[in-house]
Design a protein around this motif. Structure first.
Motif, short mmCIF file in Angstrom:
data_model
loop_
_atom_site.label_atom_id
_atom_site.label_comp_id
_atom_site.label_asym_id
_atom_site.label_seq_id
_atom_site.Cartn_x
_atom_site.Cartn_y
_atom_site.Cartn_z
N VAL A 171 0.81 -1.22 0.00
CA VAL A 171 0.00 0.00 0.00
C VAL A 171 0.84 1.27 0.00
O VAL A 171 0.31 2.37 0.00
CB VAL A 171 -1.01 0.04 1.19
CG1 VAL A 171 -2.01 -1.07 1.07
CG2 VAL A 171 -0.30 0.03 2.52
N TYR A 172 2.17 1.16 0.00
CA TYR A 172 3.04 2.33 -0.06
C TYR A 172 3.38 2.66 -1.50
O TYR A 172 3.67 1.78 -2.30
CB TYR A 172 4.34 2.10 0.71
CG TYR A 172 4.14 1.94 2.19
CD1 TYR A 172 3.38 2.84 2.91
CD2 TYR A 172 4.72 0.89 2.88
CE1 TYR A 172 3.19 2.69 4.27
CE2 TYR A 172 4.54 0.73 4.24
CZ TYR A 172 3.78 1.64 4.92
OH TYR A 172 3.59 1.50 6.27
N THR A 173 3.38 3.94 -1.83
CA THR A 173 3.75 4.36 -3.18
C THR A 173 5.22 4.73 -3.27
O THR A 173 5.77 4.74 -4.36
CB THR A 173 2.92 5.59 -3.62
OG1 THR A 173 3.24 6.69 -2.77
CG2 THR A 173 1.44 5.30 -3.59
N GLY A 174 5.81 5.10 -2.17
CA GLY A 174 7.20 5.53 -2.16
C GLY A 174 7.36 6.99 -2.56
O GLY A 174 8.47 7.50 -2.63
N GLN A 175 6.26 7.68 -2.84
CA GLN A 175 6.30 9.10 -3.20
C GLN A 175 6.06 9.95 -1.97
O GLN A 175 5.31 9.57 -1.08
CB GLN A 175 5.25 9.41 -4.26
CG GLN A 175 5.46 8.68 -5.55
CD GLN A 175 4.34 8.97 -6.55
OE1 GLN A 175 3.37 9.64 -6.23
NE2 GLN A 175 4.49 8.45 -7.75
N LEU A 176 6.66 11.13 -1.96
CA LEU A 176 6.45 12.07 -0.86
C LEU A 176 5.16 12.84 -1.10
O LEU A 176 4.77 13.08 -2.24
CB LEU A 176 7.62 13.04 -0.76
CG LEU A 176 8.98 12.43 -0.46
CD1 LEU A 176 10.06 13.50 -0.51
CD2 LEU A 176 8.97 11.75 0.90
N PHE A 177 4.52 13.24 -0.02
CA PHE A 177 3.32 14.06 -0.17
C PHE A 177 3.73 15.52 -0.38
O PHE A 177 4.78 15.95 0.07
CB PHE A 177 2.37 13.90 1.02
CG PHE A 177 2.96 14.21 2.36
CD1 PHE A 177 2.86 15.49 2.88
CD2 PHE A 177 3.58 13.23 3.11
CE1 PHE A 177 3.40 15.79 4.12
CE2 PHE A 177 4.11 13.52 4.34
CZ PHE A 177 4.02 14.80 4.85
N LYS A 178 2.88 16.25 -1.11
CA LYS A 178 3.20 17.63 -1.47
C LYS A 178 2.14 18.59 -0.96
O LYS A 178 0.98 18.21 -0.82
CB LYS A 178 3.31 17.77 -2.99
CG LYS A 178 4.43 16.94 -3.57
CD LYS A 178 4.43 17.00 -5.08
CE LYS A 178 5.48 16.05 -5.62
NZ LYS A 178 5.14 15.49 -6.88
N GLU A 179 2.55 19.81 -0.76
CA GLU A 179 1.65 20.86 -0.29
C GLU A 179 0.83 21.39 -1.46
O GLU A 179 1.36 21.68 -2.53
CB GLU A 179 2.50 21.98 0.33
CG GLU A 179 1.72 23.08 0.96
CD GLU A 179 2.62 24.09 1.61
OE1 GLU A 179 2.14 24.77 2.51
OE2 GLU A 179 3.80 24.22 1.23
N SER A 180 -0.47 21.53 -1.25
CA SER A 180 -1.33 22.08 -2.30
C SER A 180 -1.21 23.61 -2.33
O SER A 180 -0.75 24.23 -1.37
CB SER A 180 -2.78 21.67 -2.06
OG SER A 180 -3.30 22.33 -0.94
N ALA A 181 -1.66 24.20 -3.41
CA ALA A 181 -1.61 25.66 -3.55
C ALA A 181 -2.49 26.34 -2.51
O ALA A 181 -2.13 27.40 -1.98
CB ALA A 181 -2.04 26.06 -4.95
N GLU A 182 -3.62 25.73 -2.19
CA GLU A 182 -4.52 26.29 -1.18
C GLU A 182 -3.83 26.36 0.19
O GLU A 182 -3.97 27.34 0.90
CB GLU A 182 -5.78 25.44 -1.05
CG GLU A 182 -6.72 25.50 -2.21
CD GLU A 182 -7.87 24.55 -2.02
OE1 GLU A 182 -8.96 25.01 -1.64
OE2 GLU A 182 -7.65 23.33 -2.23
N VAL A 183 -3.12 25.30 0.53
CA VAL A 183 -2.42 25.26 1.82
C VAL A 183 -1.30 26.29 1.83
O VAL A 183 -1.11 27.00 2.82
CB VAL A 183 -1.86 23.84 2.10
CG1 VAL A 183 -0.97 23.83 3.32
CG2 VAL A 183 -3.02 22.87 2.29
#
Length: 169
Positions: free
Chosen positions: A33-45
Motif C-alpha cells: 500500500v506504499y507508493t514511495g512518493q512524498l506528499f506535497k503541499e497544495s496551492a490552497e495550503v
C-alpha cells in the motif's frame, strides 16, 4: 475497537500473539500500500499561513515515518486547511462576541448568536463528512492498516477421501 498496529511496532514491542508467518505476511501487505512518493503541499495550503505552518510541521514529523506517503497528500492538505479554518472561525467568534456585547438591541445580539450557531453547525457537519470519506476511501494510514488481512490466506489441504480423489483425478 482496537486499531491495527504497523508490523514494525509489533516487532518492537516484543511478544505478540501473531506468528512469524503472519507478521511477514502483514509486512508484505503493508509494503503493497506504499507508493514511495512524498506528499506535497497544495496551492490552497501554501496560500493560508496557518495551514502552511502546520503542513511544514507535519512534513518534518512524517519524514521519519515510512507509514505516510503520497497517498496521504489529500488528507494532510485537508487537515491543514481545516486547522486554518478553525483558526479563522475563532477570529470570527471573537468578532461576533464583540458585536453581541456592543449591540444595543436584543435583536442584533440574537442575530450574532444565530450566525455563530450556524457557523459551528456547518463546520461540524463538514468535519464529520470528511472523516467518513477518509475512512471509507482508505485515505488515511490507519484505515489502510485496517484493510490489511490479519492472517495470511492458507491453502486448504484435503484429507482423507478428498485427497485420494484429487490424486486419482
Amino acid at each position: 475497537m482496537q486499531r491495527s498496529k504497523p508490523t514494525e511496532l509489533i516487532v518492537l514491542e516484543g511478544k505478540s500473539h501473531r506468528t512469524k508467518k503472519e507478521i511477514e505476511h502483514r509486512k508484505e501487505m503493508e509494503q503493497a500500500v506504499y507508493t514511495g512518493q512524498l506528499f506535497k503541499e497544495s496551492a490552497e495550503v501554501r496560500a493560508e499561513p496557518v495551514a502552511h505552518k502546520e503542513f511544514i510541521r507535519l512534513k518534518r514529523l512524517y519524514s521519519h515515518i515510512q507509514f505516510v506517503d503520497g497517498l496521504d497528500e489529500a488528507v494532510i492538505n485537508r487537515y491543514c486547511l481545516e486547522l486554518s479554518s478553525l483558526k479563522s472561525m475563532d477570529d470570527r467568534r471573537e468578532r461576533l462576541d464583540k458585536m453581541a456585547d456592543e449591540a444595543k438591541e436584543d435583536k442584533d445580539r440574537l442575530r450574532a448568536f444565530e450566525m455563530l450557531s450556524r457557523l459551528d453547525a456547518a463546520e461540524s457537519r463538514c468535519k464529520d463528512l470528511l472523516l467518513k470519506y477518509e475512512d471509507r476511501l482508505f485515505l488515511n494510514p490507519t484505515s489502510r492498516l485496517k484493510a490489511i488481512p490479519k492472517k495470511p490466506i492458507e491453502k486448504e489441504e484435503k484429507t482423507g477421501m478428498g485427497a485420494f480423489l484429487a490424486k486419482r483425478g
